[in-house]
Design an enzyme around this catalytic site. Structure first.
Site, mmCIF file in Angstrom:
data_model
loop_
_atom_site.group_PDB
_atom_site.id
_atom_site.type_symbol
_atom_site.label_atom_id
_atom_site.label_comp_id
_atom_site.label_asym_id
_atom_site.label_seq_id
_atom_site.Cartn_x
_atom_site.Cartn_y
_atom_site.Cartn_z
ATOM 1 N N ARG A 37 0.851 -1.206 0.038
ATOM 2 C CA ARG A 37 0.082 0.072 -0.083
ATOM 3 C C ARG A 37 0.823 1.300 0.127
ATOM 4 O O ARG A 37 0.690 2.409 0.699
ATOM 5 C CB ARG A 37 -1.138 -0.088 1.115
ATOM 6 N N ARG A 41 -3.391 6.234 0.051
ATOM 7 C CA ARG A 41 -3.769 7.340 0.536
ATOM 8 C C ARG A 41 -3.000 8.189 1.522
ATOM 9 O O ARG A 41 -3.216 9.392 2.055
ATOM 10 C CB ARG A 41 -5.249 7.116 1.469
ATOM 11 N N ARG A 50 -6.882 11.463 -7.124
ATOM 12 C CA ARG A 50 -8.037 10.718 -7.171
ATOM 13 C C ARG A 50 -9.141 11.447 -6.870
ATOM 14 O O ARG A 50 -10.371 10.895 -7.001
ATOM 15 C CB ARG A 50 -7.875 9.819 -5.918
ATOM 16 N N ASP A 86 -6.633 -3.263 -7.174
ATOM 17 C CA ASP A 86 -7.603 -3.731 -6.075
ATOM 18 C C ASP A 86 -7.862 -5.230 -6.283
ATOM 19 O O ASP A 86 -8.048 -5.723 -7.335
ATOM 20 C CB ASP A 86 -8.752 -3.127 -6.068
ATOM 21 N N TYR A 161 -15.126 -12.343 -0.285
ATOM 22 C CA TYR A 161 -15.895 -11.229 -0.933
ATOM 23 C C TYR A 161 -17.000 -11.416 -1.515
ATOM 24 O O TYR A 161 -18.161 -11.054 -1.177
ATOM 25 C CB TYR A 161 -15.022 -10.165 -1.834
#
Length: 352
Positions: A37, A41, A50, A86, A161
């Site tokens: 990561r 962010r 973004r 992702d 998921y």
């Protein structure tokens, strides 16, 4: 903006980069370092880029995905880029309705819980992978001699998921399906393995120099369940890329008791989260694989002397392995000060 002179593939070099050498079991002069990561962010340039763009849309925009992948390499000087994507992208590319909900993660409107649901899952059209191939090619051209790591979620994590309909800490429905309907479970995991393998192969064929299979939720499993109901499908997901000549990495969260079984799916390097000291992980894994990890992400908030001591401890314990790639024990928290990551890279490179 180019980072280096364009280069067709780091695998064509006579002197492989430190990361590739470490993944293959050699010890380069300095310990390679990158962060899971690292593109995300924690970077203000990422947040600016973004604005107004959905997460999954960003992953499927080749220029945007490439730029996001390159940002931490420019800023931190890490030894590899990790392809910005992702876990659910191959699910989306297959035509399944999945989207990212802020503060929650991937969500499916129609969970997959029956044999009929699984039978209705569409195959992944190879043409749908075109934006992935384009993004990787753009990125490799910019990275030059810095390797790019391909990325994909492992079949169990994809299945969780699909069955849960979103993130779940314990995967209760998923594990129930595993035991109550083995035939449906096998069909679901086979579908997940096939789209994962195609997704990874597209990245490697477009120029990625390594590939990491990421099993976010495998820590919910017993060793017996993992070995009998999950590991064969992770191995199957890697089959399409085994002959493509790149090292393979396997990482899971909370998987200290599963490490040997994760190794045995057939990889060159096993990632270790922060819960298990690296020397103990090496004892469990043996000398046939390299290790990756495992700075505690929580300590990125600590005063530098505390973090420095922790880094030195991780490096020392990593010496037990045939080779070691320094990383976090999981991903970069969103509120991390990026200058801390840069300082870690500089410190590790200077430490030798």
């Amino acid at each position: 903006m180019s980072l280096h002179v364009s280069h067709p593939s780091v695998l064509q070099r006579n002197d492989p980069p430190p990361l590739i050498r470490a993944y293959r079991g050699e010890r380069p002069a300095r310990t390679p370092v990158w962060f899971m990561r690292q593109a995300g962010r924690s970077l203000p340039e990422y947040r600016e880029l973004r604005v107004g763009t959905d997460m999954l849309d960003a992953c499927l925009n080749p220029e945007l995905a490439s730029e996001i992948t390159l940002q931490p390499v420019r800023r931190h000087g890490v030894d590899a880029g990790i392809f910005f994507s992702d876990i659910v992208i191959p699910v989306r590319l297959s035509g399944v309705d999945v989207h990212i909900v802020a503060g929650r993660g991937p969500v499916l409107e129609n969970p997959v819980r029956t044999a009929a649901d699984v039978a209705a899952l569409p195959p992944l059209d190879p043409e749908a992978l075109a934006p992935i191939r384009e993004a990787v090619a753009l990125t490799v051209a910019e990275l030059g001699s810095t390797p790019l790591i391909g990325f994909a979620g492992a079949p169990y994590t994809l299945a969780s998921y699909l069955v849960e309909g979103g993130p779940s800490k314990e995967q209760l429905r998923t594990r129930a399906l595993m035991h109550s309907d083995p035939a449906t479970w096998s069909a679901l995991l086979t579908w997940c393995a096939e789209i994962t393998g195609a997704f990874l192969a597209a990245q490697i064929e477009a120029g990625a120099s390594a590939a990491q299979l990421f099993d976010s939720w495998a820590g919910s499993l017993s060793l017996s369940d993992y070995t009998h109901h999950v590991a064969p499908f992770s191995a199957r997901a890697l089959e399409p890329v085994r002959d493509l000549g790149v090292p393979l990495v396997h990482f899971g969260v909370g998987t200290g008791e599963l490490l040997a079984a994760m190794r045995d799916v057939g990889v060159d390097t096993v990632g270790v989260d922060w819960r298990l000291p690296l020397d103990e992980a090496v004892r469990r894994l043996g000398q046939d694989v390299s290790v990756q990890g495992n700075i505690d992400p929580a300590l990125l908030r600590a005063p530098w002397p505390v973090l420095e001591a922790h880094i030195l401890d991780v490096l020392e314990r990593g010496r037990a392995a045939r080779a070691h790639v320094l990383n976090l024990g999981h991903g970069v928290p969103p509120d991390t000060d990026p200058t801390v990551l840069t300082r870690i890279v500089e410190f590790v490179h200077a430490h030798g």
